[in-house]
Design a protein around this motif. Structure first.
Motif, PDB file in Angstrom:
ATOM      1  N   ASP A  60       0.406  -0.901  -0.098  1.00 51.54           N
ATOM      2  CA  ASP A  60       0.310   0.116   0.352  1.00 51.54           C
ATOM      3  C   ASP A  60       0.989   0.944  -0.696  1.00 51.54           C
ATOM      4  N   SER A  61       2.319   0.505   0.817  1.00 51.92           N
ATOM      5  CA  SER A  61       2.905   2.785   0.285  1.00 51.92           C
ATOM      6  C   SER A  61       4.859   1.698   0.520  1.00 51.92           C
ATOM      7  N   VAL A  62       5.365   3.101  -0.161  1.00 51.59           N
ATOM      8  CA  VAL A  62       6.475   2.524   0.226  1.00 51.59           C
ATOM      9  C   VAL A  62       7.502   3.876   0.606  1.00 51.59           C
ATOM     10  N   ILE A  63       9.079   3.422   1.408  1.00 49.56           N
ATOM     11  CA  ILE A  63       9.618   4.293   2.210  1.00 49.56           C
ATOM     12  C   ILE A  63      10.892   3.723   2.158  1.00 49.56           C
ATOM     13  N   ASN A  64      11.163   4.976   1.196  1.00 52.10           N
ATOM     14  CA  ASN A  64      12.503   4.479   0.979  1.00 52.10           C
ATOM     15  C   ASN A  64      13.786   5.713   2.038  1.00 52.10           C
ATOM     16  N   LEU A  65      14.679   5.626   2.590  1.00 47.93           N
ATOM     17  CA  LEU A  65      15.091   6.241   3.202  1.00 47.93           C
ATOM     18  C   LEU A  65      16.769   5.397   3.271  1.00 47.93           C
ATOM     19  N   ALA A  66      16.627   4.913   1.783  1.00 52.00           N
ATOM     20  CA  ALA A  66      18.345   4.361   2.410  1.00 52.00           C
ATOM     21  C   ALA A  66      19.505   4.765   1.326  1.00 52.00           C
ATOM     22  N   GLY A  67      20.409   4.712   2.078  1.00 54.42           N
ATOM     23  CA  GLY A  67      21.394   5.637   1.836  1.00 54.42           C
ATOM     24  C   GLY A  67      22.780   6.227   2.271  1.00 54.42           C
ATOM     25  N   GLU A  68      23.819   5.920   1.795  1.00 54.68           N
ATOM     26  CA  GLU A  68      25.408   5.882   2.123  1.00 54.68           C
ATOM     27  C   GLU A  68      25.312   7.542   3.101  1.00 54.68           C
ATOM     28  N   PRO A  69      25.787   7.539   4.430  1.00 50.33           N
ATOM     29  CA  PRO A  69      25.895   8.223   5.189  1.00 50.33           C
ATOM     30  C   PRO A  69      26.807   9.366   4.527  1.00 50.33           C
ATOM     31  N   ILE A  70      26.098  10.512   4.453  1.00 53.24           N
ATOM     32  CA  ILE A  70      26.560  11.465   3.556  1.00 53.24           C
ATOM     33  C   ILE A  70      28.264  12.391   4.428  1.00 53.24           C
ATOM     34  N   VAL A  71      27.473  12.025   5.816  1.00 57.73           N
ATOM     35  CA  VAL A  71      28.751  12.409   6.546  1.00 57.73           C
ATOM     36  C   VAL A  71      29.962  11.919   6.741  1.00 57.73           C
ATOM     37  N   GLY A  72      29.795  10.891   6.482  1.00 59.98           N
ATOM     38  CA  GLY A  72      30.511   9.489   6.801  1.00 59.98           C
ATOM     39  C   GLY A  72      31.939   9.264   6.731  1.00 59.98           C
ATOM     40  N   LYS A  73      31.821   9.676   5.976  1.00 60.86           N
ATOM     41  CA  LYS A  73      33.358   9.711   5.034  1.00 60.86           C
ATOM     42  C   LYS A  73      33.653  10.990   4.511  1.00 60.86           C
ATOM     43  N   ARG A  74      35.409  11.308   4.199  1.00 64.94           N
ATOM     44  CA  ARG A  74      35.547  12.119   3.608  1.00 64.94           C
ATOM     45  C   ARG A  74      35.142  11.868   1.988  1.00 64.94           C
ATOM     46  N   TRP A  75      35.581  12.874   1.207  1.00 67.44           N
ATOM     47  CA  TRP A  75      34.667  13.016  -0.034  1.00 67.44           C
ATOM     48  C   TRP A  75      35.635  12.939  -0.868  1.00 67.44           C
ATOM     49  N   SER A  76      35.922  11.864  -1.437  1.00 64.21           N
ATOM     50  CA  SER A  76      36.977  11.924  -2.402  1.00 64.21           C
ATOM     51  C   SER A  76      36.467  10.740  -3.282  1.00 64.21           C
ATOM     52  N   GLN A  77      36.749  11.049  -4.740  1.00 63.53           N
ATOM     53  CA  GLN A  77      36.092  11.462  -5.926  1.00 63.53           C
ATOM     54  C   GLN A  77      34.966   9.278  -5.644  1.00 63.53           C
ATOM     55  N   GLN A  78      35.953   8.675  -4.748  1.00 62.18           N
ATOM     56  CA  GLN A  78      35.389   7.486  -5.069  1.00 62.18           C
ATOM     57  C   GLN A  78      33.921   6.905  -3.948  1.00 62.18           C
ATOM     58  N   GLN A  79      34.204   8.163  -2.609  1.00 62.56           N
ATOM     59  CA  GLN A  79      33.358   7.898  -1.753  1.00 62.56           C
ATOM     60  C   GLN A  79      32.245   9.043  -2.517  1.00 62.56           C
ATOM     61  N   LYS A  80      32.116  10.132  -3.327  1.00 58.55           N
ATOM     62  CA  LYS A  80      31.116  10.355  -3.702  1.00 58.55           C
ATOM     63  C   LYS A  80      30.304  10.038  -4.731  1.00 58.55           C
ATOM     64  N   GLN A  81      30.961   8.800  -5.247  1.00 58.72           N
ATOM     65  CA  GLN A  81      30.042   7.625  -6.303  1.00 58.72           C
ATOM     66  C   GLN A  81      28.847   6.753  -5.569  1.00 58.72           C
ATOM     67  N   ARG A  82      29.646   6.170  -4.010  1.00 58.24           N
ATOM     68  CA  ARG A  82      29.707   5.240  -3.881  1.00 58.24           C
ATOM     69  C   ARG A  82      28.058   6.366  -2.591  1.00 58.24           C
ATOM     70  N   ILE A  83      28.561   7.690  -2.421  1.00 57.64           N
ATOM     71  CA  ILE A  83      27.014   8.922  -2.028  1.00 57.64           C
ATOM     72  C   ILE A  83      26.503   8.074  -2.622  1.00 57.64           C
ATOM     73  N   CYS A  84      26.281   8.472  -4.214  1.00 59.20           N
ATOM     74  CA  CYS A  84      25.300   8.963  -5.160  1.00 59.20           C
ATOM     75  C   CYS A  84      24.038   7.503  -5.651  1.00 59.20           C
ATOM     76  N   ASP A  85      25.492   6.509  -5.636  1.00 58.65           N
ATOM     77  CA  ASP A  85      25.443   5.371  -6.439  1.00 58.65           C
ATOM     78  C   ASP A  85      24.169   4.354  -4.454  1.00 58.65           C
ATOM     79  N   SER A  86      24.672   4.578  -3.457  1.00 59.75           N
ATOM     80  CA  SER A  86      23.284   3.810  -2.964  1.00 59.75           C
ATOM     81  C   SER A  86      21.803   4.961  -2.700  1.00 59.75           C
ATOM     82  N   ARG A  87      21.849   6.068  -2.594  1.00 59.97           N
ATOM     83  CA  ARG A  87      20.669   6.685  -3.169  1.00 59.97           C
ATOM     84  C   ARG A  87      20.345   6.746  -4.858  1.00 59.97           C
TER      85      ARG A  87
END
Length: 298
Positions: A60-87
């Motif tokens: 009846d409903s879908v709730i989407n809260l998934a995502g890599e913590p945005i302040v979990g690690k320093r923003w390397s290019q690899q971490q930025k991609q993980r942040i994007c892909d996980s969302r």
């Protein structure tokens, strides 16, 4: 209702499951079902992923809260991609499954963040305001775009731009508390930049409100009606903890430690929940002092 939830083992997700579990049948999507059961209990149905599903007809409903913590690690290019892909990936998949459903869920509640607005200075913003183009905006813009693809005559999509979530035993406060408890807390820099916050109880009840509001769709700011600046927040937190809060954190030190990610903390925004209030939602915690008092002294 039968409700599918992603990101249920996170700080917000755990509180949401606690709120909804008495009245609704919950299906939890988690890559680690053993861990999810340990955290959330064994009364729910668990899925290890969405790949086994062809549609979401039974929900009846879908709730989407998934995502890599945005302040979990320093923003390397690899971490930025993980942040994007996980969302982006899970949101795109949920939207696809909703589109493939012959009797799709009536509502799709999908998280975003006030990072959508980027740096805004002292000017308050609401759901209709223009964004400043930077990484946090780019992440959220695509995240929201993918969620809104599920919108149809049969499915309402509600996107929540979530502020700093305040609650016990996790979230932003867990990272802020150690220096304050030692009497070393204080504002960041001059403390004039915005901090748009929401009590976790209000956030979970807002999600419940949007599930049950048949006319609600589009963008909603999940922030209390009275944002503060960092100096006001530090003073309020210090007062609540009965600790001094006068030692500022140098902006340069934050930038050296966190790199580009420091912009999330140093710049800030004053975000107003204009459409959220117009939807009929009533915040329990509208001001920072009683919100913090409820967390530490209740």
């Amino acid at each position: 209702m039968k409700i599918l939830i992603t990101g249920a083992t996170g700080f917000v997700g755990q509180q949401l499951v606690h709120l909804l579990q008495e009245e609704h049948k919950l299906t939890i999507v988690s890559r680690n079902i053993e861990h999810a059961e340990a955290v959330l209990g064994n009364k729910h149905h668990y899925l290890s992923g969405l790949d086994t599903l062809d549609n979401l007809n039974e929900f009846d409903s879908v709730i989407n809260l998934a995502g890599e913590p945005i302040v979990g690690k320093r923003w390397s290019q690899q971490q930025k991609q993980r942040i994007c892909d996980s969302r982006w990936n899970i949101t795109a998949r949920l939207a696809q499954l909703i589109q493939q459903s012959t009797t799709p869920p009536a509502s799709f509640i999908s998280a975003s963040a006030i990072g959508f607005y980027g740096r805004q200075g002292q000017e308050p913003v609401d759901e209709h305001s223009q964004a400043h183009d930077e990484f946090s905006h780019q992440v959220c813009s695509e995240w929201e775009h993918l969620a809104l693809k599920a919108q149809s005559e049969n499915t309402r999509v509600c996107v929540l731009r979530i502020g700093i979530v305040l609650g016990k035993n996790g979230g932003a406060l867990a990272k802020m508390l150690p220096p304050f408890k030692l009497g070393l807390g204080g504002p960041i820099g001059k403390g004039t930049h915005g901090l748009s916050w929401i009590h976790i109880d209000d956030l979970t009840h807002l999600i419940e409100h949007l599930i049950n509001s048949n006319d609600a769709k589009g963008i909603f700011n999940a922030t209390a009606p009275n944002p503060v600046n960092h100096k006001q927040f530090a003073q309020s937190l210090g007062f609540t903890l009965k600790r001094p809060a006068k030692i500022p954190t140098p902006v340069l030190a934050l930038r050296l430690a966190m790199g580009e990610m420091a912009d999330l903390i140093v710049e800030g925004q004053f975000v107003l929940p204009k459409r959220t209030l117009a939807s009929g939602f009533n915040f329990k915690y509208t001001h920072i002092d009683p919100a913090l008092d409820s967390i530490f002294n209740a």
